[in-house]
Structure formats: structure tokens, C-alpha cells
Design a protein around this motif. Sequence first.
Motif, PDB file in Angstrom:
ATOM      1  N   TRP A  57      13.408   7.573  -6.957  1.00  0.00           N
ATOM      2  CA  TRP A  57      12.311   6.909  -6.242  1.00  0.00           C
ATOM      3  C   TRP A  57      12.119   5.482  -6.730  1.00  0.00           C
ATOM      4  O   TRP A  57      11.706   4.611  -5.959  1.00  0.00           O
ATOM      5  N   GLY A  58      12.413   5.221  -7.994  1.00  0.00           N
ATOM      6  CA  GLY A  58      12.326   3.854  -8.506  1.00  0.00           C
ATOM      7  C   GLY A  58      13.266   2.913  -7.776  1.00  0.00           C
ATOM      8  O   GLY A  58      12.903   1.781  -7.454  1.00  0.00           O
ATOM      9  N   VAL A  59      14.469   3.399  -7.476  1.00  0.00           N
ATOM     10  CA  VAL A  59      15.434   2.581  -6.729  1.00  0.00           C
ATOM     11  C   VAL A  59      14.916   2.317  -5.318  1.00  0.00           C
ATOM     12  O   VAL A  59      14.977   1.193  -4.812  1.00  0.00           O
ATOM     13  N   VAL A  60      14.400   3.350  -4.668  1.00  0.00           N
ATOM     14  CA  VAL A  60      13.843   3.193  -3.315  1.00  0.00           C
ATOM     15  C   VAL A  60      12.695   2.189  -3.331  1.00  0.00           C
ATOM     16  O   VAL A  60      12.614   1.285  -2.490  1.00  0.00           O
ATOM     17  N   LEU A  61      11.809   2.344  -4.306  1.00  0.00           N
ATOM     18  CA  LEU A  61      10.659   1.437  -4.399  1.00  0.00           C
ATOM     19  C   LEU A  61      11.081   0.016  -4.751  1.00  0.00           C
ATOM     20  O   LEU A  61      10.458  -0.952  -4.291  1.00  0.00           O
ATOM     21  N   ALA A  62      12.148  -0.132  -5.542  1.00  0.00           N
ATOM     22  CA  ALA A  62      12.646  -1.482  -5.852  1.00  0.00           C
ATOM     23  C   ALA A  62      13.154  -2.160  -4.579  1.00  0.00           C
ATOM     24  O   ALA A  62      12.940  -3.367  -4.379  1.00  0.00           O
ATOM     25  N   GLY A  63      13.805  -1.394  -3.708  1.00  0.00           N
ATOM     26  CA  GLY A  63      14.225  -1.945  -2.422  1.00  0.00           C
ATOM     27  C   GLY A  63      13.028  -2.382  -1.595  1.00  0.00           C
ATOM     28  O   GLY A  63      13.034  -3.456  -0.988  1.00  0.00           O
ATOM     29  N   ALA A  64      11.986  -1.552  -1.597  1.00  0.00           N
ATOM     30  CA  ALA A  64      10.766  -1.913  -0.865  1.00  0.00           C
ATOM     31  C   ALA A  64      10.099  -3.146  -1.484  1.00  0.00           C
ATOM     32  O   ALA A  64       9.591  -4.010  -0.758  1.00  0.00           O
ATOM     33  N   ALA A  65      10.102  -3.234  -2.812  1.00  0.00           N
ATOM     34  CA  ALA A  65       9.522  -4.401  -3.487  1.00  0.00           C
ATOM     35  C   ALA A  65      10.278  -5.672  -3.116  1.00  0.00           C
ATOM     36  O   ALA A  65       9.669  -6.728  -2.898  1.00  0.00           O
ATOM     37  N   LEU A  66      11.590  -5.579  -3.019  1.00  0.00           N
ATOM     38  CA  LEU A  66      12.390  -6.728  -2.606  1.00  0.00           C
ATOM     39  C   LEU A  66      12.025  -7.152  -1.179  1.00  0.00           C
ATOM     40  O   LEU A  66      11.905  -8.345  -0.887  1.00  0.00           O
ATOM     41  N   TYR A 102       0.829  -1.212   0.000  1.00  0.00           N
ATOM     42  CA  TYR A 102       0.000   0.000   0.000  1.00  0.00           C
ATOM     43  C   TYR A 102       0.864   1.263   0.000  1.00  0.00           C
ATOM     44  O   TYR A 102       0.542   2.248  -0.666  1.00  0.00           O
ATOM     45  N   LEU A 103       1.955   1.226   0.724  1.00  0.00           N
ATOM     46  CA  LEU A 103       2.872   2.370   0.744  1.00  0.00           C
ATOM     47  C   LEU A 103       3.544   2.536  -0.623  1.00  0.00           C
ATOM     48  O   LEU A 103       3.711   3.663  -1.100  1.00  0.00           O
ATOM     49  N   ILE A 104       3.907   1.419  -1.240  1.00  0.00           N
ATOM     50  CA  ILE A 104       4.506   1.483  -2.579  1.00  0.00           C
ATOM     51  C   ILE A 104       3.509   2.090  -3.558  1.00  0.00           C
ATOM     52  O   ILE A 104       3.860   2.957  -4.374  1.00  0.00           O
ATOM     53  N   PHE A 105       2.253   1.657  -3.486  1.00  0.00           N
ATOM     54  CA  PHE A 105       1.208   2.246  -4.335  1.00  0.00           C
ATOM     55  C   PHE A 105       1.069   3.741  -4.060  1.00  0.00           C
ATOM     56  O   PHE A 105       0.977   4.548  -4.993  1.00  0.00           O
ATOM     57  N   ALA A 106       1.046   4.135  -2.790  1.00  0.00           N
ATOM     58  CA  ALA A 106       0.850   5.538  -2.436  1.00  0.00           C
ATOM     59  C   ALA A 106       1.991   6.411  -2.955  1.00  0.00           C
ATOM     60  O   ALA A 106       1.749   7.495  -3.515  1.00  0.00           O
ATOM     61  N   VAL A 107       3.217   5.962  -2.785  1.00  0.00           N
ATOM     62  CA  VAL A 107       4.362   6.741  -3.275  1.00  0.00           C
ATOM     63  C   VAL A 107       4.316   6.847  -4.793  1.00  0.00           C
ATOM     64  O   VAL A 107       4.537   7.928  -5.359  1.00  0.00           O
ATOM     65  N   THR A 108       4.007   5.742  -5.470  1.00  0.00           N
ATOM     66  CA  THR A 108       3.927   5.773  -6.931  1.00  0.00           C
ATOM     67  C   THR A 108       2.795   6.683  -7.390  1.00  0.00           C
ATOM     68  O   THR A 108       2.954   7.437  -8.360  1.00  0.00           O
ATOM     69  N   ALA A 109       1.666   6.646  -6.706  1.00  0.00           N
ATOM     70  CA  ALA A 109       0.552   7.533  -7.050  1.00  0.00           C
ATOM     71  C   ALA A 109       0.949   8.996  -6.874  1.00  0.00           C
ATOM     72  O   ALA A 109       0.613   9.847  -7.723  1.00  0.00           O
ATOM     73  N   LEU A 110       1.664   9.297  -5.806  1.00  0.00           N
ATOM     74  CA  LEU A 110       2.135  10.668  -5.590  1.00  0.00           C
ATOM     75  C   LEU A 110       3.094  11.096  -6.705  1.00  0.00           C
ATOM     76  O   LEU A 110       2.999  12.217  -7.217  1.00  0.00           O
TER      77      LEU A 110
END
Length: 179
Positions: free
Chosen positions: A122-131, A33-41
Motif C-alpha cells: 500500500w505504501g507503493v500505491v500511496l507513493a504513486g498517488a502522492a506523486l 483525502y483519499l490518501i489519508f483515508a487509506v492510511t487511516a484504514l
Amino acid sequence: MVNYRLFELINDHAGRIDGIDDAMEFAATRLLYLIFAVTALLAVVTLRRRRTRPVVELGAALVLAFAAATVLAHSNSQQRPFQSHHVHQLIPHGAGVSLPSDHATAAFALAFGAYAFLSRRWGVVLAGAALVVGVARVWVGVHYPGDILAAAVIAGLAVVAVSLAGHRRRRLGAPSRRT
């Protein structure tokens, strides 16, 4: 089987330290949900700059990733780890096909799409979160590592396909629409 051995290496640590289990349960169920929220922002910021193409490309990559994941899920019958092995299952989950992980597909598609179309940082940050989401899904006992790897590959291929299609369209002289 390598996939099961890797699963055991991760899942065998579950159930030992409550604080770590709580963090993994959060990551497995709510971090998406946080990954979705950051991407939406990021998408809103991009749209406010009057750039629609990157947001459309991100959406196309998500649709393509989920279409490919659905095809893969319907073409195999790999059961979830808790259906065929003794595991430390920390969250409730219904039985069914394990490959690929929908949570990981979404997390990686958003992360890779954000990197390719919206913001590399932000893509790198989100990739870390996805991992983290992927490892957590194994930790809590509902997916094999191969399910997570398949999700990442599907997401990566979807983003590459959309990116290449966009580059090809622009190279062939399709009208540019920055509205």
C-alpha cells in the motif's frame, strides 16, 4: 532557472483539455483525502492486530515532516508561481510562500510512512498517488516542481529518522511494548 522551466513544461498543458484539467484539479485538491483515508484504514487494521508501535511511528513521522516543512517555509520567501509569472491557474489559492508544498508533504509523508511502518504494498500505491498530487499541484499553477521535490525529501527524511530512531531504541534494548 530550471525550476521555472520544469514548471512551464507541466503548467503549459493546463487549460487545454477540460477532462484532464478536471482530473488534475481533483488530484490537486481532493486526492489527499483519499490518501489519508487509506492510511487511516491501514492504521486501524494495524491497531486491530494489537500493533501500536507502527502507528505511533507513522504519527511521529508526520509530525516531524510538518515541523521541518514549517521551518523551511518560514526560512524562505519563494512566492507561488502565479505571484510572479503568467500561469494557467486552475484553482483559487491565496498568495504566500510556495516552498514546500503542504499537500505534497502530507501525501508523501503518509505514503512513505505507510511503506515503512504499515504496508509496503500500500505504501507503493500511496507513493504513486502522492506523486500525482505533486504533479497536479504544478499543473494547476500553485506550486513549482522544486516545492514538490522538497516536500518528498522532507517526508522521506522524516520517515528515515523515525525508523532509525526506532531501530536504535530496539537495538539498545529498550523494553518492547506491543500493546
